[in-house]
Design an enzyme around this catalytic site. Structure first.
Site, short mmCIF file in Angstrom:
data_model
loop_
_atom_site.label_atom_id
_atom_site.label_comp_id
_atom_site.label_asym_id
_atom_site.label_seq_id
_atom_site.Cartn_x
_atom_site.Cartn_y
_atom_site.Cartn_z
N SER A 139 0.86 -1.19 0.00
CA SER A 139 0.00 0.00 0.00
C SER A 139 0.89 1.24 0.00
O SER A 139 2.04 1.18 0.45
CB SER A 139 -0.86 0.00 1.27
N TYR A 152 -1.41 -2.07 10.49
CA TYR A 152 -1.64 -2.04 9.05
C TYR A 152 -0.43 -1.44 8.33
O TYR A 152 0.09 -2.03 7.37
CB TYR A 152 -2.91 -1.23 8.72
N1 NAP Z 1 -8.82 -0.37 -0.56
C1 NAP Z 1 -7.72 0.37 -0.42
O1 NAP Z 1 -7.80 1.61 -0.35
C2 NAP Z 1 -6.39 -0.29 -0.39
C3 NAP Z 1 -5.26 0.52 -0.51
C4 NAP Z 1 -4.00 -0.06 -0.48
C5 NAP Z 1 -3.88 -1.43 -0.33
N2 NAP Z 1 -5.00 -2.20 -0.19
C6 NAP Z 1 -4.80 -3.63 -0.02
O2 NAP Z 1 -5.51 -4.31 -1.05
C7 NAP Z 1 -5.80 -5.64 -0.60
C8 NAP Z 1 -7.25 -5.95 -0.92
O3 NAP Z 1 -8.08 -5.15 -0.11
P1 NAP Z 1 -9.46 -4.51 -0.60
O4 NAP Z 1 -9.29 -3.06 -0.53
O5 NAP Z 1 -9.90 -5.14 -1.85
O6 NAP Z 1 -10.38 -4.90 0.64
P2 NAP Z 1 -11.58 -5.94 0.81
O7 NAP Z 1 -12.66 -5.63 -0.16
O8 NAP Z 1 -11.90 -5.94 2.26
O9 NAP Z 1 -10.94 -7.34 0.40
C9 NAP Z 1 -10.08 -8.04 1.26
C10 NAP Z 1 -10.02 -9.47 0.78
O10 NAP Z 1 -9.11 -10.18 1.63
C11 NAP Z 1 -9.75 -11.37 2.08
N3 NAP Z 1 -9.22 -11.76 3.38
C12 NAP Z 1 -9.08 -10.98 4.49
N4 NAP Z 1 -8.58 -11.70 5.50
C13 NAP Z 1 -8.41 -12.94 5.04
C14 NAP Z 1 -7.92 -14.15 5.62
N5 NAP Z 1 -7.51 -14.21 6.89
N6 NAP Z 1 -7.87 -15.26 4.85
C15 NAP Z 1 -8.28 -15.24 3.57
N7 NAP Z 1 -8.76 -14.13 2.96
C16 NAP Z 1 -8.82 -13.00 3.69
C17 NAP Z 1 -11.22 -11.01 2.17
O11 NAP Z 1 -11.98 -12.20 2.17
P3 NAP Z 1 -13.50 -12.24 2.75
O12 NAP Z 1 -14.14 -10.94 2.33
O13 NAP Z 1 -14.06 -13.42 2.04
O14 NAP Z 1 -13.37 -12.37 4.21
C18 NAP Z 1 -11.37 -10.19 0.89
O15 NAP Z 1 -11.52 -11.03 -0.22
C19 NAP Z 1 -5.47 -5.66 0.89
O16 NAP Z 1 -4.21 -6.29 1.08
C20 NAP Z 1 -5.38 -4.19 1.26
O17 NAP Z 1 -4.54 -3.96 2.36
C21 NAP Z 1 -6.24 -1.66 -0.22
#
Ligand code: NAP
Length: 248
Positions: A139, A152
Site C-alpha cells: 500500500s 496495518y
Molecule cells: N482499498 C484500499 O484503499 C487499499 C489501498 C492499499 C492497499 N490495499 C490492499 O488491497 C488488498 C485488498 O483489499 P481490498 O481493498 O480489496 O479490501 P476488501 O474488499 O476488504 O478485500 C479483502 C479481501 O481479503 C480477504 N481476506 C481478508 N482476510 C483474510 C484471511 N484471513 N484469509 C483469507 N482471505 C482473507 C477477504 O476475504 P472475505 O471478504 O471473504 O473475508 C477479501 O476477499 C489488501 O491487502 C489491502 O490492504 C487496499
C-alpha cells in the site's frame, strides 16, 4: 490479453481481488481463487466462468498455513502456476486505542504471515521451472508510519520490502516480483472510513493498473500519481518533521 495462464489470487471474494479475478478471466486462463466468504467467492467464480475461465475456489483463512500450502500445491500440480498475487489483507485497527493489541497482532498475522503462506509454497516450483511472477499487495500506507493504524502500516511496509528483497534474490531464477502499492481504492476496507480519501478510485481502475504492471514485471506498481508524490515528499522530509506534520 494477459501473458499469465495459471493464476493464484487471494482475497478474490471482494474489492481489488474480485476485480482482478474478473479481469483476468478468459478462455485460456485457469484461476485459483481464495477468500473466506463462500457466497461472495462463488459469485466471483461464476462471473469468471461466464467469461470462459477454468476456476477453482477455496475458502481458506490464509493464516492456516498447512491447509493453504496443501491446496496451493494441488493447484500447481494441476496446472503450473505462473502468477501468484498475495492480495488478501485486513485493516482491523480502529481509532487511537490499542486495546489489548489483538487487532494489531491479527492484522500483522493476516497481512504478513498470510502473504508468506501464500507465496512460499509456490516458490520452489517456480524457481525450478524458471517461470513465474509474484505480486505482493502492499500500500502507499507502507512507506512511513501513519496514526491509528500501526499494524496495518507496519504490515504493508513488510510486504513492500519483502517484495523488493525477493525480486533481487529471485532474478537469477527468472521469477519476477512486484510490490503493489495502491492509494485509496473503493472496497470493504475503505467503505467505513470517515476521514478524507483523496483520489479514491474504483477497484476496476486499480485492477487495470495492477495487471499492466505485473505483465511488465514492474518492481513497484504505485498509484495514483498525486498520492504517490505526497508519499515521496513525506519520505524526503526529515523523520521528525513528517511525524510532526502527522500530529506526532
Ligand atoms: N482499498 C484500499 O484503499 C487499499 C489501498 C492499499 C492497499 N490495499 C490492499 O488491497 C488488498 C485488498 O483489499 P481490498 O481493498 O480489496 O479490501 P476488501 O474488499 O476488504 O478485500 C479483502 C479481501 O481479503 C480477504 N481476506 C481478508 N482476510 C483474510 C484471511 N484471513 N484469509 C483469507 N482471505 C482473507 C477477504 O476475504 P472475505 O471478504 O471473504 O473475508 C477479501 O476477499 C489488501 O491487502 C489491502 O490492504 C487496499
Amino acid at each position: 490479453m494477459t501473458p499469465f495462464r495459471s493464476i493464484v489470487l487471494t482475497g478474490a471474494s471482494s474489492g481489488i481481488g474480485a476485480a482482478l479475478a474478473r479481469d483476468y478471466a478468459s478462455k485460456s486462463v485457469r484461476l485459483a481463487l481464495i477468500g473466506r466468504d463462500a457466497t461472495r467467492l462463488a459469485d466471483v467464480a461464476t462471473a469468471c466462468r461466464d467469461k470462459g475461465a477454468d476456476v477453482a475456489t477455496a475458502t481458506i483463512d490464509i493464516t492456516e498455513r498447512a491447509t493453504l500450502e496443501a491446496w496451493l500445491q494441488r493447484q500447481d500440480a494441476e496446472r503450473a502456476v505462473d502468477l501468484v498475487i498475495a492480495n488478501a489483507g485486513v485493516a482491523l485497527e480502529k481509532g487511537r486505542d490499542l486495546g489489548d493489541g489483538e487487532s494489531l497482532r491479527r492484522t500483522m498475522a493476516i497481512n504478513v504471515d498470510g502473504t508468506l503462506n501464500t507465496i512460499l509454497p509456490l516458490l520452489p516450483a517456480m524457481r525450478a521451472r524458471r517461470v513465474g511472477q509474484i505480486g505482493i499487495v502492499s500500500s502507499l500506507a507502507g512507506f512511513f508510519g501513519l496514526p491509528q493504524a500501526a499494524g496495518y502500516n507496519a504490515s504493508k511496509a513488510a510486504g513492500r520490502v519483502l517484495a523488493e528483497s525477493l525480486r533481487i534474490q529471485l532474478k537469477a531464477d527468472k521469477v519476477g516480483v512486484s510490490a503493489i502499492c495502491p492509494g485509496f481504492v473503493e472496497s470493504a476496507i475503505t467503505r467505513g472510513n470517515s476521514f478524507p480519501m483523496p483520489f479514491l478510485m474504483t477497484a476496476e481502475r486499480a485492477s487495470n493498473i495492477i495487471r499492466r504492471g505485473l505483465a511488465q514485471n514492474r518492481a513497484r506498481i504505485a498509484f495514483p500519481l498525486p498520492t504517490k508524490a505526497a508519499v515521496w515528499l513525506g519520505m524526503a522530509l526529515p523523520g521528525g518533521l513528517t511525524s510532526r506534520l502527522l500530529g506526532g
